[in-house]
Design an enzyme around this catalytic site. Structure first.
Site, PDB file in Angstrom:
ATOM      1  N   GLU A 108       0.835  -1.197   0.000  1.00  0.00           N
ATOM      2  CA  GLU A 108       0.000   0.000   0.000  1.00  0.00           C
ATOM      3  C   GLU A 108       0.873   1.251   0.000  1.00  0.00           C
ATOM      4  O   GLU A 108       2.002   1.220   0.505  1.00  0.00           O
ATOM      5  CB  GLU A 108      -0.844   0.009   1.283  1.00  0.00           C
ATOM      6  CG  GLU A 108      -2.339  -0.124   1.103  1.00  0.00           C
ATOM      7  CD  GLU A 108      -3.018   1.066   0.483  1.00  0.00           C
ATOM      8  OE1 GLU A 108      -2.567   1.565  -0.572  1.00  0.00           O
ATOM      9  OE2 GLU A 108      -4.028   1.490   1.035  1.00  0.00           O
ATOM     10  N   ASP A 112      -3.353   5.363   6.670  1.00  0.00           N
ATOM     11  CA  ASP A 112      -3.887   6.598   7.252  1.00  0.00           C
ATOM     12  C   ASP A 112      -4.805   6.222   8.426  1.00  0.00           C
ATOM     13  O   ASP A 112      -4.319   5.888   9.491  1.00  0.00           O
ATOM     14  CB  ASP A 112      -4.606   7.355   6.133  1.00  0.00           C
ATOM     15  CG  ASP A 112      -5.052   8.748   6.511  1.00  0.00           C
ATOM     16  OD1 ASP A 112      -4.371   9.387   7.313  1.00  0.00           O
ATOM     17  OD2 ASP A 112      -6.087   9.210   5.999  1.00  0.00           O
ATOM     18  N   LYS A 140       0.781   7.332   8.798  1.00  0.00           N
ATOM     19  CA  LYS A 140       0.459   8.529   9.590  1.00  0.00           C
ATOM     20  C   LYS A 140      -0.154   8.054  10.899  1.00  0.00           C
ATOM     21  O   LYS A 140      -1.374   7.915  10.994  1.00  0.00           O
ATOM     22  CB  LYS A 140      -0.595   9.370   8.864  1.00  0.00           C
ATOM     23  CG  LYS A 140      -0.143  10.150   7.667  1.00  0.00           C
ATOM     24  CD  LYS A 140      -1.337  10.969   7.178  1.00  0.00           C
ATOM     25  CE  LYS A 140      -1.114  11.505   5.794  1.00  0.00           C
ATOM     26  NZ  LYS A 140      -2.349  12.079   5.233  1.00  0.00           N
ATOM     27  N   ARG A 174       0.890  12.337  -9.045  1.00  0.00           N
ATOM     28  CA  ARG A 174       1.449  11.003  -8.787  1.00  0.00           C
ATOM     29  C   ARG A 174       2.881  10.891  -9.307  1.00  0.00           C
ATOM     30  O   ARG A 174       3.674  10.103  -8.813  1.00  0.00           O
ATOM     31  CB  ARG A 174       0.606   9.926  -9.479  1.00  0.00           C
ATOM     32  CG  ARG A 174      -0.791   9.766  -8.926  1.00  0.00           C
ATOM     33  CD  ARG A 174      -1.418   8.486  -9.449  1.00  0.00           C
ATOM     34  NE  ARG A 174      -2.857   8.446  -9.282  1.00  0.00           N
ATOM     35  CZ  ARG A 174      -3.472   8.039  -8.175  1.00  0.00           C
ATOM     36  NH1 ARG A 174      -2.771   7.660  -7.131  1.00  0.00           N
ATOM     37  NH2 ARG A 174      -4.782   8.034  -8.104  1.00  0.00           N
TER      38      ARG A 174
HETATM   39  P1  IMP Z   1      -7.060   4.749   5.187  1.00  0.00           P
HETATM   40  O1  IMP Z   1      -8.151   3.767   4.878  1.00  0.00           O
HETATM   41  O2  IMP Z   1      -7.602   5.950   5.911  1.00  0.00           O
HETATM   42  O3  IMP Z   1      -5.893   4.139   5.917  1.00  0.00           O
HETATM   43  O4  IMP Z   1      -6.622   5.363   3.835  1.00  0.00           O
HETATM   44  C1  IMP Z   1      -5.728   4.836   3.012  1.00  0.00           C
HETATM   45  C2  IMP Z   1      -5.824   5.451   1.635  1.00  0.00           C
HETATM   46  O5  IMP Z   1      -6.153   6.841   1.650  1.00  0.00           O
HETATM   47  C3  IMP Z   1      -4.492   5.364   0.971  1.00  0.00           C
HETATM   48  O6  IMP Z   1      -4.386   4.189   0.249  1.00  0.00           O
HETATM   49  C4  IMP Z   1      -4.486   6.586   0.074  1.00  0.00           C
HETATM   50  O7  IMP Z   1      -5.025   6.263  -1.178  1.00  0.00           O
HETATM   51  C5  IMP Z   1      -5.375   7.576   0.747  1.00  0.00           C
HETATM   52  N1  IMP Z   1      -4.603   8.613   1.477  1.00  0.00           N
HETATM   53  C6  IMP Z   1      -4.531   8.773   2.809  1.00  0.00           C
HETATM   54  N2  IMP Z   1      -3.745   9.804   3.133  1.00  0.00           N
HETATM   55  C7  IMP Z   1      -3.281  10.298   1.980  1.00  0.00           C
HETATM   56  C8  IMP Z   1      -2.384  11.384   1.650  1.00  0.00           C
HETATM   57  O8  IMP Z   1      -1.830  12.114   2.499  1.00  0.00           O
HETATM   58  N3  IMP Z   1      -2.152  11.586   0.324  1.00  0.00           N
HETATM   59  C9  IMP Z   1      -2.715  10.825  -0.650  1.00  0.00           C
HETATM   60  N4  IMP Z   1      -3.547   9.807  -0.391  1.00  0.00           N
HETATM   61  C10 IMP Z   1      -3.835   9.543   0.911  1.00  0.00           C
HETATM   62 MG    MG Z   2      -4.382   4.034  -1.796  1.00  0.00          MG
END
Ligand code: IMP
Ligand code: MG
Length: 193
Positions: A108, A112, A140, A174
């Protein structure tokens, strides 16, 4: 940053700052690949499953540094939207290869809130892989809403929206060779416009 310096660095105007430079990323990806190669030295059936689209550059670089034999496949999920219902993740494209009985490493771009990886690990677990682990380029920790196991992490980053090296903002940026933070005006303009 002074305009001349920005030009020298080839930094687009929309980028506020560089968080991780090209060489820093390259060195860390190489380290991760060495670690993964060592861990999977005896696993003959390793499959890297990249999560589209964010992981495509990371996965390409990582795979080229792996010294263990492996397959590459991809999945795609519903796109990330801040403000959507937590945990609302949807699979839009599945792997072509079967993961059953194989050593699966999910790759991945960024961890986040954790909902995406949590969903993925659950979905793959149900398919009875020989083993199941995860590798993220960025994490993060401050943003985590759900505790999710992650085996390989490139870098921990602060709670800022980052772009580049595969990561996008509204499908742009990207291709930036570094990981950086956008200017607030750029983000706000897109959100309100
Ligand atoms: P999560 O489900 O909140 O952990 O989100 C994961 C997904 O959110 C990642 O695979 C990214 O596609 C997107 N994402 C989260 N934070 C960022 C960021 O700072 N920049 C770009 N994409 C992000
Ligand atoms: Mg992603």
């Amino acid at each position: 940053m002074a305009l001349r310096k920005r030009r020298e660095m080839n930094l687009p105007d929309s980028v506020e700052k560089v968080l991780l430079g090209k060489d820093t990323i390259a060195a860390r990806v190489e380290e991760l690949a060495a670690q993964i190669s060592a861990d999977y030295a005896d696993a003959d059936d390793l499959i890297l499953v990249g999560v589209l689209k964010g992981s495509f550059i990371f996965l390409a670089d990582l795979a080229r540094h792996l010294s263990v034999r492996h397959y590459v496949d991809f999945i795609a999920l519903s796109s990330y939207n801040r403000g959507t219902v937590n945990g609302a993740v949807r699979l839009i494209m599945d792997t072509r290869m079967s993961v059953t009985g194989r050593h699966v490493l999910v790759v991945e771009d960024i961890l986040d809130t954790g909902h995406t990886l949590h969903y993925l690990l659950r979905a793959f677990h149900a398919r009875k892989p020989a083993s199941l682990r995860s590798c993220v380029l960025l994490s993060k920790p401050e943003r985590r809403e759900i505790d999710v196991p992650v085996d390989f992490v490139g870098f921990e980053v602060p709670d800022e929206f980052v772009v580049g090296y595969g990561l996008d903002f509204a499908q742009e940026y990207r291709n930036l060779p570094f990981i950086g933070v956008l200017r607030d005006e750029v983000v706000q303009a897109r959100i309100s416009g």
